[in-house]
Design an enzyme around this catalytic site. Structure first.
Site, PDB file in Angstrom:
ATOM      1  N   HIS A  67       0.259  -1.245  -0.064  1.00  0.00           N
ATOM      2  CA  HIS A  67      -0.348  -0.127   0.220  1.00  0.00           C
ATOM      3  C   HIS A  67       0.953   1.222  -0.270  1.00  0.00           C
ATOM      4  CE1 HIS A  67       1.642   0.033   4.123  1.00  0.00           C
ATOM      5  NE2 HIS A  67       0.110   1.212   4.580  1.00  0.00           N
ATOM      6  N   LYS A  72       9.370  -2.350   3.729  1.00  0.00           N
ATOM      7  CA  LYS A  72      10.551  -2.507   4.765  1.00  0.00           C
ATOM      8  C   LYS A  72      10.605  -3.704   5.732  1.00  0.00           C
ATOM      9  CE  LYS A  72      13.875   0.339   6.126  1.00  0.00           C
ATOM     10  NZ  LYS A  72      14.939  -0.904   5.627  1.00  0.00           N
ATOM     11  N   LYS A  96       3.780  -1.785  12.309  1.00  0.00           N
ATOM     12  CA  LYS A  96       4.935  -0.693  12.941  1.00  0.00           C
ATOM     13  C   LYS A  96       4.895   0.884  12.480  1.00  0.00           C
ATOM     14  CE  LYS A  96       7.997  -3.247  15.312  1.00  0.00           C
ATOM     15  NZ  LYS A  96       9.490  -3.470  16.060  1.00  0.00           N
ATOM     16  N   LYS A 108       9.867  -8.818   5.290  1.00  0.00           N
ATOM     17  CA  LYS A 108      10.914  -9.878   5.857  1.00  0.00           C
ATOM     18  C   LYS A 108      11.841 -10.106   5.345  1.00  0.00           C
ATOM     19  CE  LYS A 108      11.989  -8.763  10.655  1.00  0.00           C
ATOM     20  NZ  LYS A 108      12.180  -8.063  11.334  1.00  0.00           N
ATOM     21  N   SER A 364      15.647   3.783  10.095  1.00  0.00           N
ATOM     22  CA  SER A 364      16.123   2.833   8.977  1.00  0.00           C
ATOM     23  C   SER A 364      15.943   3.879   7.677  1.00  0.00           C
ATOM     24  CB  SER A 364      15.791   2.216   8.423  1.00  0.00           C
ATOM     25  OG  SER A 364      16.675   0.970   9.247  1.00  0.00           O
TER      26      SER A 364
HETATM   27  P1  NAD Z   1      20.955  -7.992  22.062  1.00  0.00           P
HETATM   28  O1  NAD Z   1      21.311  -9.188  21.635  1.00  0.00           O
HETATM   29  O2  NAD Z   1      21.699  -7.299  21.743  1.00  0.00           O
HETATM   30  O3  NAD Z   1      20.607  -8.376  23.906  1.00  0.00           O
HETATM   31  C1  NAD Z   1      19.612  -9.094  24.484  1.00  0.00           C
HETATM   32  C2  NAD Z   1      20.081  -9.577  25.631  1.00  0.00           C
HETATM   33  O4  NAD Z   1      19.557 -10.089  26.548  1.00  0.00           O
HETATM   34  C3  NAD Z   1      21.623 -10.040  25.750  1.00  0.00           C
HETATM   35  O5  NAD Z   1      22.829  -9.577  26.410  1.00  0.00           O
HETATM   36  C4  NAD Z   1      21.575 -10.963  26.283  1.00  0.00           C
HETATM   37  O6  NAD Z   1      22.495 -11.622  27.155  1.00  0.00           O
HETATM   38  C5  NAD Z   1      20.012 -11.160  27.503  1.00  0.00           C
HETATM   39  N1  NAD Z   1      19.637 -12.145  27.765  1.00  0.00           N
HETATM   40  C6  NAD Z   1      19.336 -13.381  26.699  1.00  0.00           C
HETATM   41  N2  NAD Z   1      18.939 -13.951  27.785  1.00  0.00           N
HETATM   42  C7  NAD Z   1      18.576 -13.683  28.949  1.00  0.00           C
HETATM   43  C8  NAD Z   1      17.150 -13.949  29.884  1.00  0.00           C
HETATM   44  N3  NAD Z   1      16.593 -15.004  30.016  1.00  0.00           N
HETATM   45  N4  NAD Z   1      17.745 -13.275  31.327  1.00  0.00           N
HETATM   46  C9  NAD Z   1      17.840 -11.938  31.159  1.00  0.00           C
HETATM   47  N5  NAD Z   1      18.869 -11.651  29.845  1.00  0.00           N
HETATM   48  C10 NAD Z   1      18.808 -12.227  29.147  1.00  0.00           C
HETATM   49  O7  NAD Z   1      19.699  -7.841  21.742  1.00  0.00           O
HETATM   50  P2  NAD Z   1      18.495  -6.511  21.287  1.00  0.00           P
HETATM   51  O8  NAD Z   1      18.928  -5.720  19.373  1.00  0.00           O
HETATM   52  O9  NAD Z   1      19.321  -5.607  22.641  1.00  0.00           O
HETATM   53  O10 NAD Z   1      17.363  -7.090  21.423  1.00  0.00           O
HETATM   54  C11 NAD Z   1      16.472  -7.292  22.243  1.00  0.00           C
HETATM   55  C12 NAD Z   1      15.209  -7.568  21.611  1.00  0.00           C
HETATM   56  O11 NAD Z   1      14.863  -6.474  21.511  1.00  0.00           O
HETATM   57  C13 NAD Z   1      14.935  -8.515  20.720  1.00  0.00           C
HETATM   58  O12 NAD Z   1      13.838  -9.033  21.123  1.00  0.00           O
HETATM   59  C14 NAD Z   1      14.835  -7.577  20.472  1.00  0.00           C
HETATM   60  O13 NAD Z   1      13.595  -8.332  18.784  1.00  0.00           O
HETATM   61  C15 NAD Z   1      14.260  -7.200  20.474  1.00  0.00           C
HETATM   62  N6  NAD Z   1      14.943  -5.393  19.256  1.00  0.00           N
HETATM   63  C16 NAD Z   1      15.598  -4.929  19.149  1.00  0.00           C
HETATM   64  C17 NAD Z   1      15.795  -3.554  18.250  1.00  0.00           C
HETATM   65  C18 NAD Z   1      17.361  -3.432  18.065  1.00  0.00           C
HETATM   66  O14 NAD Z   1      17.227  -2.295  16.970  1.00  0.00           O
HETATM   67  N7  NAD Z   1      18.508  -3.594  18.223  1.00  0.00           N
HETATM   68  C19 NAD Z   1      14.606  -3.710  17.243  1.00  0.00           C
HETATM   69  C20 NAD Z   1      12.689  -3.821  17.671  1.00  0.00           C
HETATM   70  C21 NAD Z   1      13.500  -4.800  18.770  1.00  0.00           C
END
Ligand code: NAD
Length: 473
Positions: A67, A72, A96, A108, A364
């Site tokens: 649309h 993205k 989103k 995706k 982005s």
């Molecule tokens: P990341 O890998 O940098 O960080 C995740 C952290 O969580 C790690 O330090 C890991 O050790 C910790 N972790 C893992 N299992 C755990 C547990 N059981 N208890 C406590 N801590 C735990 O990943 P991120 O990029 O920070 O992403 C985190 C979440 O955010 C994901 O769900 C991801 O999909 C979401 N997200 C990230 C982005 C982005 O821009 N990076 C954007 C949208 C959504």
């Protein structure tokens, strides 16, 4: 906890959509069109591995909605990748983007590999071949479909993608806009690393600035002095904690997979990060108490809980013990539907992932705009603004006979750098989205929670696009 999952991921997205669609007035056929994945490209291609073996790679790209163009969404490298998952994630991207007013359709991609079991050279060959397949079928391009990083991919993979695309499309002046999340030297934008955590902060801060919402929760207005618990000290958790602390909140606990620490006086995320780097664990941080289990942190008394690690960490089992007043879903899907119902009944405010963690895609969008304009943000106006500010300040000082302090002078004179403009654009985006969702919720008290209100917001925006465009022919 083992959970019975009667629905696939895509089906559960459709269910959330249907739940929200009841609060809209769009005709059934249009709602079906919004829900459907427009184009699904499932591919298999051979790649020769370092040992000479040929491996057949399974990969996907889904364009959920056209649309708006381009589509993205990130590309995921994981052994769990399957078509249903990519379809679900692509549809979530449509919703989103709509909520945060990023003019893209959702997309995706996924490659079914474990990136850790491949050499860098193998990963490069897989990424480049995947890009070539996308080019062959017209599934990538600055005006068609623009991938980004997701699980298992980062700047390095995005650089391979843009290089492959540009080689196959010689002379395409906007080639850099075929993918985002690139290194700054390859057309990336400054401020992307902290974007998601900063967006989480801006979204929650806006909620905390709403007097009626705070009154209902029994909280004071503003983030100053609020207690915050963060799960996950990765990219998103670290930056969320940083921006809350800098704004005057107290991050009283941080949880990682090896354990959790608590300090009522507040923790400094950078010091905790350095301690973890040195000792290999966040435990035994000076001045803090170790909690018995990492998940105990989720059940602490606090104002704001930020799960920023994994999906499904708060479920039917532990949700009744959660004492936070506000839960900010920084991670994707940290709450199960059972937890959602429990919080809704208890009046705990869940700020939904679908828009709260949209900082990445918002920035982005800024990167793509930068690529199309072929100029760094701030390049044209920085000096002009500084000269003008200098002149205005000079006049004020002359007329009043008073001088500002050196630090005030630096602050007032400062013209915008790229990172300043990116942060400012993100702030505007998150504030506007929060207000729009809250407005929908306020105007329809039957909407059970903020997540459903966010879906309603998305459906209305995509619906309006379709309705205004008409259906061709
Ligand atoms: P990341 O890998 O940098 O960080 C995740 C952290 O969580 C790690 O330090 C890991 O050790 C910790 N972790 C893992 N299992 C755990 C547990 N059981 N208890 C406590 N801590 C735990 O990943 P991120 O990029 O920070 O992403 C985190 C979440 O955010 C994901 O769900 C991801 O999909 C979401 N997200 C990230 C982005 C982005 O821009 N990076 C954007 C949208 C959504």
């Amino acid at each position: 906890m083992s959970e019975h999952k009667p629905y696939s991921f895509f089906q559960s997205v459709e269910r959330s959509f249907d739940k929200a669609a009841k609060f809209t007035n769009w005709e059934k056929g249009l709602l079906e069109q919004i829900k459907a994945c427009n184009s699904i490209y499932s591919m298999r291609f051979p790649v020769k591995m370092d040992d000479g073996r040929i491996e057949v790679i399974e990969a996907y790209r889904v364009q959920h909605s056209q649309h708006k163009s381009p589509c993205k969404g990130g590309i995921r490298f994981s052994e769990e990748v399957n078509q249903d998952e990519v379809m679900a994630l692509a549809s979530l991207m449509t919703y989103k983007c709509a909520i945060v007013n990023v003019p893209f359709g959702g997309g995706k991609g996924g490659i079914k590999i474990n990136p850790r079991s491949h050499s860098t050279y193998e990963l490069e060959k897989i990424t480049r071949r995947y890009t070539a397949e996308l080019v062959k079928k017209n599934f990538i391009g600055p005006g068609i479909d623009v991938p980004a990083p997701d699980y298992g991919t980062g700047e390095r993979e995005m650089a391979w993608i843009v290089d492959t695309y540009a080689s196959l499309k010689p002379g395409e002046i906007d080639a850099a806009g075929c993918v985002t999340g690139k290194p700054v030297t390859q057309g990336g934008v400054r401020g992307r690393k902290e974007a998601t955590g900063l967006g989480v902060f801006f979204g929650i801060r806006e909620v905390c600035n709403m007097p009626d919402v705070m009154q209902k929760l029994g909280l004071t207005v503003g983030v100053v002095g609020k207690t915050v618990v963060v799960q996950g000290l990765g990219n998103v958790g670290y930056h969320s904690a940083k921006f809350f602390r800098e704004a005057g909140s107290k991050v009283v606990a941080i949880a990682e997979y090896e354990g959790a620490i608590f300090n009522a006086a507040g923790l400094n995320e950078e010091e905790v990060f350095q301690h973890r780097k040195k000792t290999g664990s966040i435990l035994n941080f000076p001045g803090a108490t170790n909690l018995a289990k990492s998940t105990d942190a989720l059940e602490l008394e606090c104002d704001i809980l930020i799960p920023a690690a994994l999906e499904n960490v708060i479920n039917g089992e532990n949700a009744p013990r959660v004492k936070a007043k506000i839960i900010g879903e920084a991670a994707n899907g940290p709450l199960t539907p059972e937890a959602d119902e429990i919080f809704s009944a208890k009046g705990i405010l869940v700020v939904p992932d679908m828009y709260l963690n949209a900082g990445g895609v918002t920035v982005s969008y800024f990167e793509w705009l930068k690529n199309l304009s072929h100029v760094r943000y701030g390049r044209m106006e920085k000096r002009f603004t500084e000269n003008m500010n200098n002149h205005i300040l000079g006049q004020i000082e002359e007329l009043t006979g008073k001088k500002v302090t050196d630090s005030e002078r630096t602050f007032i004179l400062h013209g915008p750098e790229e990172v300043d403009l990116v942060h400012s654009g993100l702030e505007e985006t998150m504030i506007t989205a929060t207000r729009e969702i809250m407005e929908i919720w306020k105007n329809n008290p039957d909407i059970p929670d903020m997540r459903t209100a966010a879906y309603v917001c998305a459906i209305n925006k995509v619906g309006t696009s379709y309705a205004e465009l008409g259906i061709f022919p």
